[in-house]
Design a protein around this motif. Structure first.
Motif, PDB file in Angstrom:
ATOM      1  N   ARG A 194       0.808  -1.221   0.000  1.00  0.00           N
ATOM      2  CA  ARG A 194       0.000   0.000   0.000  1.00  0.00           C
ATOM      3  C   ARG A 194       0.843   1.275   0.000  1.00  0.00           C
ATOM      4  N   VAL A 195       2.149   1.157  -0.204  1.00  0.00           N
ATOM      5  CA  VAL A 195       3.001   2.348  -0.257  1.00  0.00           C
ATOM      6  C   VAL A 195       2.676   3.130  -1.524  1.00  0.00           C
ATOM      7  N   THR A 196       2.471   4.420  -1.355  1.00  0.00           N
ATOM      8  CA  THR A 196       1.986   5.286  -2.426  1.00  0.00           C
ATOM      9  C   THR A 196       2.810   6.563  -2.478  1.00  0.00           C
ATOM     10  N   VAL A 197       2.981   7.097  -3.670  1.00  0.00           N
ATOM     11  CA  VAL A 197       3.530   8.442  -3.833  1.00  0.00           C
ATOM     12  C   VAL A 197       2.358   9.345  -4.184  1.00  0.00           C
ATOM     13  N   CYS A 198       2.204  10.413  -3.415  1.00  0.00           N
ATOM     14  CA  CYS A 198       1.126  11.370  -3.661  1.00  0.00           C
ATOM     15  C   CYS A 198       1.716  12.655  -4.226  1.00  0.00           C
ATOM     16  N   HIS A 199       1.148  13.107  -5.345  1.00  0.00           N
ATOM     17  CA  HIS A 199       1.599  14.327  -6.018  1.00  0.00           C
ATOM     18  C   HIS A 199       0.630  15.495  -5.812  1.00  0.00           C
TER      19      HIS A 199
ATOM     20  N   GLY B  72       6.964  20.352   1.712  1.00  0.00           N
ATOM     21  CA  GLY B  72       8.050  21.169   1.185  1.00  0.00           C
ATOM     22  C   GLY B  72       8.802  20.459   0.079  1.00  0.00           C
ATOM     23  N   ALA B  73       8.143  19.516  -0.588  1.00  0.00           N
ATOM     24  CA  ALA B  73       8.770  18.702  -1.636  1.00  0.00           C
ATOM     25  C   ALA B  73       7.795  18.539  -2.801  1.00  0.00           C
ATOM     26  N   PRO B  74       8.264  18.099  -3.962  1.00  0.00           N
ATOM     27  CA  PRO B  74       7.378  17.957  -5.114  1.00  0.00           C
ATOM     28  C   PRO B  74       6.422  16.772  -5.023  1.00  0.00           C
TER      29      PRO B  74
ATOM     30  N   TRP C  96      -2.839  11.421  -7.638  1.00  0.00           N
ATOM     31  CA  TRP C  96      -2.901  12.861  -7.934  1.00  0.00           C
ATOM     32  C   TRP C  96      -1.803  13.274  -8.918  1.00  0.00           C
ATOM     33  N   THR C  97      -1.564  12.444  -9.918  1.00  0.00           N
ATOM     34  CA  THR C  97      -0.502  12.722 -10.890  1.00  0.00           C
ATOM     35  C   THR C  97      -0.795  13.954 -11.742  1.00  0.00           C
TER      36      THR C  97
ATOM     37  N   PRO D  58       6.106  18.688 -13.875  1.00  0.00           N
ATOM     38  CA  PRO D  58       6.358  18.159 -15.220  1.00  0.00           C
ATOM     39  C   PRO D  58       7.768  17.583 -15.397  1.00  0.00           C
ATOM     40  N   TRP D  59       8.696  17.943 -14.533  1.00  0.00           N
ATOM     41  CA  TRP D  59      10.081  17.479 -14.669  1.00  0.00           C
ATOM     42  C   TRP D  59      10.391  16.236 -13.830  1.00  0.00           C
ATOM     43  N   ILE D  60       9.417  15.728 -13.093  1.00  0.00           N
ATOM     44  CA  ILE D  60       9.680  14.663 -12.124  1.00  0.00           C
ATOM     45  C   ILE D  60      10.272  13.399 -12.738  1.00  0.00           C
TER      46      ILE D  60
END
Length: 133
Positions: free
Chosen positions: A22-27, A36-38, A112-113, A118-120
């Motif tokens: 269930r590990v997720t990256v949220c944008h 404080g990060a992208p 939430w992509t 845009p540079w990620i």
């Protein structure tokens, strides 16, 4: 999997049982501003499988999703620790940056992509240094 975490200064610590799948990256823009990060890496844990030591502080915000969410952090050093429903939480959403086992928890999905920078995905072309610059 049991994980252990703490804030940067050590005033707050926790353990939790999580599902590594269930590990997720949220944008989302909230995660960007609050971390404080992208983007922010997170994992959800049932509230009854989360044990907290210390006295964190919470900030309640209406999230981009429309839900009222408590953003929980250390009042001493400001480390973001987790988020949860503002009322009657059933889960906590742990911030992986404060988890000791974070290197063992690769993301399984991104959300939430549409808010992603845009540079990620172009970071491979950016010069990299093992330490400092």
């Amino acid at each position: 999997m049991q994980i252990h975490g703490s804030c940067h200064c050590g005033a707050i610590s926790f353990t939790a049982d999580i599902d590594p799948e269930r590990v997720t990256v949220c944008h989302c823009s909230d995660c960007q501003a609050l971390s404080g990060a992208p983007m922010r890496a997170i994992v959800r844990a049932p509230i009854d499988q989360f044990q907290l030591q210390g006295n964190p502080k919470a900030y309640v915000k209406t999230a981009q999703s429309g839900q009222r969410r408590a953003q929980v952090f250390c009042p001493e050093c400001g480390t973001p620790l987790y988020g949860s429903e503002a009322v009657n939480p059933q889960h906590v959403v742990i911030r992986l940056g404060c988890v000791a086992e974070r290197a063992q928890l690769p993301p399984r999905k991104q959300i939430w992509t549409r808010s992603a920078m845009p540079w990620i995905h172009d970071l491979e072309s950016v010069p990299a240094f093992a330490e400092g610059s």
